[in-house]
Every structure is written in C-alpha cells, then in structure tokens.
Write an enzyme that holds these catalytic residues in place. Sequence first.
Site, mmCIF file in Angstrom:
data_model
loop_
_atom_site.group_PDB
_atom_site.id
_atom_site.type_symbol
_atom_site.label_atom_id
_atom_site.label_comp_id
_atom_site.label_asym_id
_atom_site.label_seq_id
_atom_site.Cartn_x
_atom_site.Cartn_y
_atom_site.Cartn_z
ATOM 1 N N SER A 176 96.202 16.294 72.443
ATOM 2 C CA SER A 176 95.925 15.501 71.232
ATOM 3 C C SER A 176 96.902 14.329 71.099
ATOM 4 C CB SER A 176 95.960 16.375 69.976
ATOM 5 O OG SER A 176 97.167 17.094 69.893
ATOM 6 N N HIS B 39 93.490 24.019 73.879
ATOM 7 C CA HIS B 39 94.491 23.329 73.042
ATOM 8 C C HIS B 39 94.386 23.877 71.620
ATOM 9 C CE1 HIS B 39 97.265 20.359 71.752
ATOM 10 N NE2 HIS B 39 96.459 19.329 71.575
ATOM 11 N N HIS C 211 101.582 28.583 78.252
ATOM 12 C CA HIS C 211 101.787 27.203 77.797
ATOM 13 C C HIS C 211 101.923 26.270 79.003
ATOM 14 C CE1 HIS C 211 103.507 23.754 75.624
ATOM 15 N NE2 HIS C 211 102.838 24.261 74.607
ATOM 16 N N ARG D 42 107.863 28.137 67.436
ATOM 17 C CA ARG D 42 106.890 28.047 66.335
ATOM 18 C C ARG D 42 106.264 29.416 66.081
ATOM 19 N NH1 ARG D 42 103.168 23.449 68.813
ATOM 20 N NH2 ARG D 42 103.349 24.945 70.523
ATOM 21 N N ASP E 22 99.862 29.541 68.507
ATOM 22 C CA ASP E 22 98.552 29.986 68.030
ATOM 23 C C ASP E 22 98.419 31.502 67.954
ATOM 24 O OD1 ASP E 22 97.642 27.349 67.818
ATOM 25 O OD2 ASP E 22 97.207 27.288 69.963
HETATM 26 C C1 LIG Z 1 97.918 27.074 77.562
HETATM 27 C C2 LIG Z 1 97.306 27.151 78.940
HETATM 28 C C3 LIG Z 1 96.008 26.360 78.930
HETATM 29 C C4 LIG Z 1 98.268 26.495 79.925
HETATM 30 O O1 LIG Z 1 97.583 26.369 81.144
HETATM 31 P P1 LIG Z 1 98.377 26.126 82.495
HETATM 32 O O2 LIG Z 1 99.423 25.097 82.311
HETATM 33 O O3 LIG Z 1 97.364 25.886 83.546
HETATM 34 O O4 LIG Z 1 99.103 27.530 82.689
HETATM 35 P P2 LIG Z 1 99.589 28.175 84.030
HETATM 36 O O5 LIG Z 1 100.105 27.152 84.979
HETATM 37 O O6 LIG Z 1 100.494 29.287 83.656
HETATM 38 O O7 LIG Z 1 98.231 28.751 84.657
HETATM 39 C C5 LIG Z 1 98.250 29.409 85.897
HETATM 40 C C6 LIG Z 1 97.132 30.420 85.908
HETATM 41 O O8 LIG Z 1 97.406 31.419 84.924
HETATM 42 C C7 LIG Z 1 96.304 31.530 84.055
HETATM 43 N N1 LIG Z 1 96.751 31.777 82.693
HETATM 44 C C8 LIG Z 1 97.607 31.049 81.960
HETATM 45 N N2 LIG Z 1 97.697 31.556 80.714
HETATM 46 C C9 LIG Z 1 96.875 32.628 80.676
HETATM 47 C C10 LIG Z 1 96.529 33.538 79.654
HETATM 48 N N3 LIG Z 1 97.005 33.442 78.412
HETATM 49 N N4 LIG Z 1 95.650 34.509 79.952
HETATM 50 C C11 LIG Z 1 95.145 34.609 81.210
HETATM 51 N N5 LIG Z 1 95.419 33.757 82.193
HETATM 52 C C12 LIG Z 1 96.285 32.778 81.931
HETATM 53 C C13 LIG Z 1 95.625 30.186 84.123
HETATM 54 O O9 LIG Z 1 94.290 30.273 83.660
HETATM 55 C C14 LIG Z 1 95.766 29.838 85.576
HETATM 56 O O10 LIG Z 1 94.800 30.599 86.291
HETATM 57 P P3 LIG Z 1 94.002 29.954 87.536
HETATM 58 O O11 LIG Z 1 95.054 29.534 88.501
HETATM 59 O O12 LIG Z 1 93.147 31.066 88.001
HETATM 60 O O13 LIG Z 1 93.247 28.805 86.973
HETATM 61 C C15 LIG Z 1 97.054 28.609 79.354
HETATM 62 O O14 LIG Z 1 98.258 29.311 79.316
HETATM 63 C C16 LIG Z 1 96.010 29.285 78.496
HETATM 64 O O15 LIG Z 1 94.822 29.170 78.777
HETATM 65 N N6 LIG Z 1 96.430 30.025 77.417
HETATM 66 C C17 LIG Z 1 95.511 30.607 76.514
HETATM 67 C C18 LIG Z 1 94.970 29.553 75.547
HETATM 68 C C19 LIG Z 1 96.037 29.137 74.555
HETATM 69 O O16 LIG Z 1 96.721 29.953 73.976
HETATM 70 N N7 LIG Z 1 96.140 27.823 74.320
HETATM 71 C C20 LIG Z 1 97.060 27.274 73.351
HETATM 72 C C21 LIG Z 1 98.205 26.620 74.010
HETATM 73 S S1 LIG Z 1 99.391 26.078 72.821
#
Ligand SMILES: CC(C)(COP(=O)(O)OP(=O)(O)OC[C@H]1O[C@@H](n2cnc3c(N)ncnc32)[C@H](O)[C@@H]1OP(=O)(O)O)[C@@H](O)C(=O)NCCC(=O)NCCS
Length: 502
Positions: A308, A338, A384, A393, A439
């Site tokens: 955002s 997000h 994250h 937070r 979140d």
């Molecule tokens: C926030 C988020 C999008 C960050 O993504 P990212 O930077 O790609 O995170 P990572 O580098 O740790 O991801 C590596 C792998 O772990 C997975 N992973 C990361 N967080 C995960 C979670 N909470 N549950 C399951 N798998 C997760 C990713 O999907 C990725 O899998 P892939 O290689 O098969 O695609 C991710 O942690 C997520 O999807 N979290 C849940 C949604 C969420 O809470 N979002 C709010 C963020 S403030």
Amino acid sequence: MSSGIKGEEVGPHLFHIRPPPSSLSASNFRVKECHNFLGNSLPLEFRPSFSAEGINSRTTAVLGVLDILHCCDCELYNSKIKSVERLKKLKSEHGKVQLGNITVDMVLGGMRGMTGLLWETSLLDAEEGIRFRNLSIPECQKKLPAAKPGGEPLPEGLLWLLLTGKVPNKEQVDALSKELRSRATVPDHVYKAIDALPVSAHPMTQFAMGVMALQVKKSQNPRTEDSSAFRYWEPTYEDSLSLIAQLPIVAAYVYRRIYKNGQVIPKDDSLDYGGNFAHMLGFDSPDMKELMRLYVTIHTDHEGGNVSAHTGHLVASALSDPYLSFAAALNGLAGPLHGLANQEVLLWIKSVVEECGENITTDQLKDYVWKTLNSGKVVPGFGHGVLRNTDPRYLCQREFALKHLPDDPLFQLVSKLFEVVPPILTELGKVKNPWPNVDAHSGVLLNHYGLTEARYYTVLFGVSRSIGICSQLIWDRALGLPLERPKSVTMEWLENYCKKSA
Ligand SMILES: CC(C)(COP(=O)(O)OP(=O)(O)OC[C@H]1O[C@@H](n2cnc3c(N)ncnc32)[C@H](O)[C@@H]1OP(=O)(O)O)[C@@H](O)C(=O)NCCC(=O)NCCS
C-alpha cells in the site's frame, strides 16, 4: 518598506486564515517567532520585508489568526528546508556509493531485500520492528499524548510526529485534532457514488470508491497552476490533511450502510480522531475508543516498501494528487497477502472454533494448523516480507488484551496460536518468519467490543494507513522526489546476461 505579505504568497499552510483563537491576542502572540520564521527560514524569493508598523498590522490581520497548529506547519516547513539541503548533499557527495548488489533472485523475488526507496517517516528493522521517526511503538505509547492519563496514544500525535519528526505536546495535538475536525466534511455526491454500488460489494471496494469520489471536488492539477517544485508540496499538504480528516466519515458510512441498515451516526466534534471514528461506527464504550486510538496509531506506517505504501508513493510520483494516490494504495491494501489478512485471521479463528469448539486442546489446534497448510493455504497472521521476529504491533495489542480482556475466549485462542503456530511453520522449512504479525491480533480485539464483521476490518486499516502514506507524500513533494521509473527486463535478457557473466 511594506509589510506586504499575503497568505497566498507563501501558501495556505503558513497562514490559516481563521478567527483568532480567543486565548491569543495579537499583542501576546509570537510576533518574534513568526518574524524569525518568516524572515529567516524562507528562501530569499519568498522572504517578506517587515516594518514595525507592518508587523503590528499584520499581527492583527494575519498573524493573529495563526493558532498553535502553526507550530506543526513551521516545524514541517523548517524541516523541509533542512531536508532538501541534506538530500542535495547526499546526491552530490555520495550519489555513486553502491548500496548493495541486485541479484537475479531479487528481480524475480518481488524485489525483496533491494534498497530502492526513500521513506522518511518510518524505518523497519527485521528484528526490532517498526520505528516511527526513530521511536519504537512502546516509546510512542510513552511519549505521545493520550486522551486520558496512561491511555493509548492519540493518532493525531503520531501524524504530527510523522510530519515534523518531533514529539508534540498535548496542546499541539489538540490543535491538530481541531484542524482535522474543521476539515471533516464529505460532499453528498460521495455518498451517492457509494450508494450506486450493491450493498453486497466488499467494504474495501465501497471505501475506495468513496475516496475516488472525494477527489472529484478537488480542483486542479497544481502543475497547471504553478510548476515551481518549491510550491508543489503545499496542495499535497492541504489535500492530505483533508483526506485524513474525511476518511473516518466515509469509512463509517460504509460500515453503517452495509451492517446497520444505513443508519448513519453523525460525527461528534467533542471527540478526538480515534474516539470519534469509534463513535461514528456505533461504538461508544471508553475501552473501544482507546482500542481505536491504538489501532489507528499502530497501523499508520510500516516503511515504504509494503504494497500500500509503495503504491501510494509510486502513483504520487506521477504527481497524481493524494486522493488518487491513496485510492490506489487502498486497492493494494485489499489483497489477502497484505491488509486483507486481518479479515482472514478472524474468519480462520472462527472456523477453528466452529470445528473444534472454544476449549480446543493444543493437539487439536496443531492438527487444525496442519490441515490448513496441507490444503495449500497459508496460516493468516503469521509471517512477514521483512520482519524476522514477532511484530511489536502484535505485542502491543496483546498487552492491550491482557489489560482489558484477559478472559476473552478468542484472545485465549490467539495466545494458544502464538505457542502452536511458530514451531509448525519452522518445521515447514521454507517460511522465513514463523512469528505472528499485526493482523494475527487485531480481529479478536475488535470482535470483543462488538465490531464482529471481519470483512470490514481492512477498511479500519485503510483509515489508519492514510496517516503514514499521506505524511510521506507531503515529504515526497517537499523533497522534490522524481517520477519513479525502475528498469525492467525480460527473461531472455536475464538469461543472456547471466550467460555472459558466467
Ligand atoms: C506475509 C507473507 C505474504 C510474506 O510472504 P513472503 O515474503 O513470500 O514470505 P516467505 O519468504 O517467508 O515465504 C516463503 C514460503 O513460505 C510460505 N509462507 C510464508 N508465510 C506463511 C504462512 N503464514 N503460512 C504458510 N506458509 C507461509 C510462503 O507462502 C512461501 O511458500 P512458497 O515458497 O511455497 O511460495 C506470508 O508470510 C504470508 O502469506 N502470511 C500470511 C498472510 C499474512 O498474514 N499477511 C499479512 C502480512 S502483514
């Protein structure tokens, strides 16, 4: 010599043409301060000349109408002058210094770890979490003025901090609250634009539509008026304050339209920003108002690279105004990876309760988490893009829950998830941060006070985000940051490049 300055000469932010505050008489007002400020801080081309007589007449006519809010403008203005110099120096003396190597992984991996943005209002440390103008969340809770002794910080205080880099006192925050209240009016066509959507449309769609409609009243592209970079930040400042002021009204309208049969609650001008937002949503308990102040404060800003913030900054770099830029940012916030994650968390937690009951055992909870992962879904609220530790937070919301709702069954479930989920995500082997983010907690707090409609939660996040994004947009223009235009390449280009450099 003529006193000869008009409000327009230096922009509306310097002269708030309003009735004089009763506590400030023309004679006791900071003539010297204003003189120093106007005489010494402005670039030569904008410096007014004064005579004693001139000052006196202006004190009555113009300076007398500056109230305490003027300090915010002055701080911001003075800080701008210094920052522009710093930026120039950085560019001229260190422009060729390398900040790191860009790898193919970074290009293909969503630019993770690539330093590519200037963002003055906050900085994220992977371990420690966010700092707003160098203050951590606990420090903000301690230092920023609150509505009551020992209470949560007022979001207006954070706005002041983000804008000026200085911690405001209560009087200053009250003045900013008042200023926002004076701008909190929404034209009728905005409600009509929202009403044109089916009531079943997602709250974020309705909210973003409202923001776009707010832009309509806005007049001109400033470039057509005046292309001086020096002046460009002024309309951005004006729009930003108005947008921040208007958003809670639009957001509350969307909520009441969807969930409360359209019964709108008018604003209460005796309340602060967060308190009034809770009130317009229909929640008047003192604890919910405190929660809203905390919620709005901690969601404001998370440095510049999140979807955002980056979107708002990118769109504004085309000199789109804050309304257009922020509407774009909201559409990014509406994505489930997000801002929408806060909606997903509560829905997921409720699905746990539905399937296993409130008194779920640790083993049952572990099974449920694995079931979620094995079905190809993420565990919402964990992980994250940058953080590598528990989000502060999250921790401050946990503190709030421990203080106000320790026995809430959903809070207890969230606490259990804090123990159960990180080891499982670690076991997966690929998750870089197994810890909870912001979140993971917000939904159960809101749910506790009766704001149970999870689909709406991202709108609250959006209202708060405006404070961070708009503060930085003002700085983007104050610093004269250019149009963003990174280079992109094709896969073929990358393949050839890698072959050549092998
Ligand atoms: C926030 C988020 C999008 C960050 O993504 P990212 O930077 O790609 O995170 P990572 O580098 O740790 O991801 C590596 C792998 O772990 C997975 N992973 C990361 N967080 C995960 C979670 N909470 N549950 C399951 N798998 C997760 C990713 O999907 C990725 O899998 P892939 O290689 O098969 O695609 C991710 O942690 C997520 O999807 N979290 C849940 C949604 C969420 O809470 N979002 C709010 C963020 S403030």
